[in-house]
Design an enzyme around this catalytic site. Structure first.
Site, PDB file in Angstrom:
ATOM      1  N   GLY A   4      30.036  12.399  17.929  1.00  0.00           N
ATOM      2  CA  GLY A   4      30.180  11.111  18.578  1.00  0.00           C
ATOM      3  C   GLY A   4      29.409  11.154  19.877  1.00  0.00           C
ATOM      4  O   GLY A   4      28.675  12.097  20.133  1.00  0.00           O
ATOM      5  N   SER A   5      29.594  10.131  20.701  1.00  0.00           N
ATOM      6  CA  SER A   5      28.878  10.119  21.977  1.00  0.00           C
ATOM      7  C   SER A   5      29.333   8.932  22.806  1.00  0.00           C
ATOM      8  O   SER A   5      29.846   7.945  22.284  1.00  0.00           O
ATOM      9  CB  SER A   5      27.350   9.991  21.781  1.00  0.00           C
ATOM     10  OG  SER A   5      26.838  10.990  20.950  1.00  0.00           O
ATOM     11  N   ASN A   6      29.102   9.051  24.104  1.00  0.00           N
ATOM     12  CA  ASN A   6      29.097   7.905  25.008  1.00  0.00           C
ATOM     13  C   ASN A   6      27.707   7.793  25.617  1.00  0.00           C
ATOM     14  O   ASN A   6      27.042   8.807  25.842  1.00  0.00           O
ATOM     15  CB  ASN A   6      30.073   8.093  26.174  1.00  0.00           C
ATOM     16  CG  ASN A   6      31.477   8.403  25.741  1.00  0.00           C
ATOM     17  OD1 ASN A   6      32.080   7.675  24.973  1.00  0.00           O
ATOM     18  ND2 ASN A   6      32.019   9.504  26.257  1.00  0.00           N
TER      19      ASN A   6
ATOM     20  N   ASN B 293      30.612   4.734  20.189  1.00  0.00           N
ATOM     21  CA  ASN B 293      30.771   4.920  18.740  1.00  0.00           C
ATOM     22  C   ASN B 293      31.519   3.815  18.039  1.00  0.00           C
ATOM     23  O   ASN B 293      31.848   3.960  16.851  1.00  0.00           O
ATOM     24  CB  ASN B 293      31.403   6.279  18.401  1.00  0.00           C
ATOM     25  CG  ASN B 293      30.662   7.429  19.033  1.00  0.00           C
ATOM     26  OD1 ASN B 293      31.249   8.250  19.727  1.00  0.00           O
ATOM     27  ND2 ASN B 293      29.359   7.494  18.829  1.00  0.00           N
TER      28      ASN B 293
ATOM     29  N   ARG C  50      38.602   4.997  23.552  1.00  0.00           N
ATOM     30  CA  ARG C  50      37.451   5.498  24.299  1.00  0.00           C
ATOM     31  C   ARG C  50      36.488   4.361  24.629  1.00  0.00           C
ATOM     32  O   ARG C  50      35.942   4.305  25.736  1.00  0.00           O
ATOM     33  CB  ARG C  50      36.753   6.616  23.511  1.00  0.00           C
ATOM     34  CG  ARG C  50      35.592   7.254  24.243  1.00  0.00           C
ATOM     35  CD  ARG C  50      35.314   8.667  23.728  1.00  0.00           C
ATOM     36  NE  ARG C  50      35.117   8.737  22.297  1.00  0.00           N
ATOM     37  CZ  ARG C  50      33.947   8.545  21.674  1.00  0.00           C
ATOM     38  NH1 ARG C  50      32.869   8.265  22.383  1.00  0.00           N
ATOM     39  NH2 ARG C  50      33.847   8.646  20.369  1.00  0.00           N
TER      40      ARG C  50
END
Length: 799
Positions: free
Chosen positions: A246-248, A518, A547
């Site tokens: 995943g990622s931000n 995500n 998130r």
């Protein structure tokens, strides 16, 4: 500064520049192609300047030489992990490690070495990657990329030839061998199909036609997947909260910054072990390319990074990069199917895998005009091959070897407009979004993915009963494969048939911020929601993850405050706010007395918790263990009293439903679990969330997906070992980048697990200790900064 110190710096700078100038390699030798032989490294060389934390700054005259330096430097840090991956893509794991062991999961979802080998040997035997390499650009890879791959293989081989492997994971192993440019391309192919064929490896390799039906029952269909169960299984399979990546990322435009220039914070969440780790470097061809950032191991380019004008990062996207075609089989012949009433035979691919200490294993895979027949998408979504029905998997990224060309174009970009043009020209990203900022103050978001061209109209017209359930729930389309009018078609601006063209992609430019964590593109900017895209790209008007909600709250407040600098990005990365705690801890503490009568300590600890997951946070561990149990056992619809509202997607749902069945049990179980493990309920998080490197405990901050923490950490629970004793995946390569009007970007970076997986390396855990302290490395991008590094080490590498 004393005169002697200045003279010493000047002498060092002049000396290093002289070495670089004298050692810059000559022109690369001509490309003779790859026919399975090791590429020649004759005439190839590069200069590698190492600075703090073992970060290499690679200088070369052209792409082949740059690839040479990159392959050499990656091998020096990660030779065992790289060699293991090359075994995988050549289908040789069973030969060295046996059939039943599991690969590390970095290059496919295969559950066993045998399944992995059957798939990758099939790819190899079919010449799939060779055909892609022979495809002219833009549909195929560019000459520059081919030169990089050729050079990378030569550099890796030269390092092997000239150095002794010290990593105990593979020291002296006979499976650490030279590679070819084709091997490098095969690794790139594996990365490209991770979300499609790579997700279905077990289903592809295990799919087998049913036994001959009994007389008089040639048309019997056999078991059929239950649409409702299949829809839920598909939703869970593609849900971001269940992913191992995943990622931000957020980009701020000049309207939100202190100097009118852009800012970018990238925070990918990737595995901490194995072949999907990032590796840092700077790649320079004077006058042609100068880019710094992180590469996935085995790739030849900087995948996420920055230059003096542009910075970009990626987040794993919600677009589903595969679809299924439900086949109607010819009565009496389960290896033939009907299209418009006419039979077509499946193509058998007979694959043989060598096995350690045993006879080779041979299996047959079955291929159709749509792709391979698949027996399921993971264990949770079986797709039975019966006498009447089979399912074929379409993965358009099996025709895509362009992802590294996209990254190369980003590295050469001078603006976010160039980033957009690179996406339009290369169309190479299989499963990520792109977020970018530039020195002129622009922000940019695009969900430019290689996706099957499944329009909502096509899905409505051609979905089977199974597809009518799975497509709305998950974006997984199941189309009627017996009708040619259900073919995917083409967009005029697409570089390959059967995919969406750039004009259909969700894009947002020049808003004060663009952010993604995500979820789908819908809330890239809360006040400018994106809509109008097809369901396969993601949802619109649905609940966001905690998130996403917490991230939007944070970055929207930052943009509204304005005057942002790189320091603000650094603070956001390690704020370690737990949105779930803000929403639920007070309610849980109030209901605790009823749920846990006679146990006031637990209630006090949750009530006093500071709602962060810093290493010194007391109560974070107790809430974490409670929250995991609560969200795993209580349906989402029962967790909150105030339901989700599309009109208020950041603040809803809210108000914990402490009357929900399972609340009291989750709380009691969490308390009992910690006490049984000998862990105090108010113990500081870092005492029980840590990694061990060379015998030393390193505390780790951050929190799990369901807590909504930006600085995501997915640790491994080991109560007998003291709590969370390793990190499976989470914050990996972080970059905070801006510009101040000078020639050099203002950048801070961090690689949480450090450059090398070799425990004997000085760069095995040095950045892990940085990460533990919430500290950063100051990027050395410009020559003057590289040459002033107190750790400077200049290495000239030659074939």
């Amino acid at each position: 500064m004393h005169l002697r110190t200045r003279l010493k710096q000047w002498a060092l700078t002049a000396s290093a520049l002289a070495v670089v100038s004298a050692a810059l390699p000559g022109a690369a030798v001509a490309d003779t192609g790859d026919r399975g032989h090791h590429p020649s490294d004759r005439g190839l060389s590069a200069v590698i300047r190492y600075t703090e934390y073992g970060i290499p700054h690679i200088v070369a005259r052209d792409y082949a030489n740059l690839g040479f330096g990159t392959g050499w430097a990656q091998a020096a840090d990660q030779v065992c992990t790289l060699a293991d991956g090359f075994l995988t893509v050549n289908g040789e794991r069973s030969r060295y490690f046996g059939t039943d062991a599991a690969p590390d999961g970095s290059l496919s979802s295969a559950a066993t070495n045998l399944s992995s080998d059957l798939y990758f040997r099939g790819v190899r035997d079919a010449g799939t990657v060779e055909a892609l390499l022979a495809t002219p650009a833009p549909a195929g890879p560019s000459r520059d990329l081919k030169e990089l791959m050729r050079g990378w293989a030569a550099g890796y081989n030269a390092w092997l030839r000239k150095n002794r492997v010290s990593d105990p994971a593979c020291a002296g192993a006979d499976w650490v061998r030279p590679v070819t440019a084709l091997d490098v391309a095969r690794r790139g192919f594996a990365v490209s199909v991770l979300g499609g064929q790579g997700r279905a490896v077990d289903g592809i390799t295990a799919a087998a036609p049913p036994a001959a039906p009994a007389a008089g029952r040639a048309g019997a269909s056999g078991p059929v997947p239950d649409p409702e169960r299949a829809a839920e299984a598909a939703r869970e399979l593609f849900a971001a909260e269940n992913a191992t990546m995943g990622s931000n990322a957020v980009a701020f435009s000049g309207s939100a910054t202190a100097n009118g220039r852009g800012l970018l914070l990238g925070n990918p969440h990737y595995p901490w072990q194995g072949g999907r780790r990032f590796w840092q470097s700077q790649q320079t061809i004077p006058g042609e390319l100068n880019v710094s950032g992180a590469s996935l191991l085995g790739t030849t380019v900087v995948n996420i990074g920055f230059n003096d004008k542009v910075a970009w990062s990626h987040t794993v996207a919600t677009g589903v990069p595969l679809n299924l075609h439900q086949l109607t089989l010819v009565p009496g012949d389960p290896t033939a199917y009907l299209v418009d009433g006419r039979p077509e035979r499946m193509t058998p691919r007979r694959v043989t895998v060598p096995v350690r200490g045993a006879a080779p294993v041979t299996r047959t895979q079955w291929w159709t005009r749509y792709g391979p027949v698949v027996g399921g998408l993971g264990a949770q979504l079986p797709l039975p091959w019966t006498a009447g029905t089979a399912y074929a998997l379409n993965d358009p990224n099996a025709s895509n070897l362009r992802g590294s060309d996209t990254a190369l174009g980003f590295g050469r970009a001078r603006s976010t407009a160039d980033v957009a043009e690179t996406l339009r020209r290369t169309q190479g990203l299989p499963w990520v979004n792109t977020i970018a900022a530039d020195s002129a103050g622009h922000s940019f978001f695009s969900q430019s993915q290689v996706l099957p061209r499944i329009t909502d109209e096509l899905a409505a017209r051609c979905s089977t009963p199974l597809g009518r359930a799975t497509y709305p729930a998950s974006g997984v389309a199941v189309l009627d494969g017996s009708r040619s009018d259900c073919a995917l078609g083409s967009d005029p601006d697409a570089v390959q048939p059967g995919v969406f063209g750039p004009a259909r992609m969700p894009v947002l430019r020049d808003t004060p911020y663009v952010a993604n964590s995500n979820d789908s593109a819908w809330l890239t900017h809360a006040e400018r929601p994106l809509a109008g895209y097809e369901r396969i790209f993601g949802t619109i008007g649905t609940p966001r993850s905690l998130r996403t909600r917490g991230g939007i709250e944070d970055v929207a407040a930052m943009a509204a405050r304005g005057d942002l600098t790189v320091s603000d990005l650094q603070r956001q990365q390690f704020a370690n706010r737990a949105p779930a705690g803000d929403l639920a801890a007070a309610d849980a503490a109030r209901a605790c007395a009823t749920a846990l009568p006679g146990d006031p300590e637990a209630c006090r600890v949750i009530g006093a918790w500071d709602r962060t997951v810093n290493t010194d946070s007391r109560g974070a561990l107790l809430f974490d263990r409670f929250w995991r149990k609560f969200t795993a056992t209580v349906p989402a619809a029962r967790q909150w009293k105030v339901p989700f509202s599309p009109a208020d997607p950041v603040r809803t749902p809210n108000t914990l439903d402490t009357d929900a069945p399972g609340f009291a049990k989750a709380l009691a179980d969490a308390v009992a679990e910690l006490r049984a493990a000998g862990i105090a309920l108010d113990a500081p998080l870092g005492a029980h969330q840590f990694v061990v490197r060379n015998g030393t405990r390193i505390p780790v901050s951050g929190g799990t997906e369901s807590l909504g923490v930006w600085n995501k950490t997915e640790p491994v629970w080991n109560p007998s070992g003291g709590g969370y004793t390793e990190v499976a995946h989470g914050t990996s390569h972080v970059q905070a980048v801006g510009w101040d009007g000078g020639r050099c970007p203002v950048a801070r970076t961090l690689l949480s697990y450090a450059q090398s997986s070799d425990p004997t390396s000085p760069h095995y855990s040095d950045q892990t200790r940085l990460y533990a302290g919430g500290r950063w490395a100051t990027s050395r991008f410009c020559e003057k900064d590289i040459l002033r590094s107190p750790a400077l080490r200049v290495v000239v590498v030659r074939g």
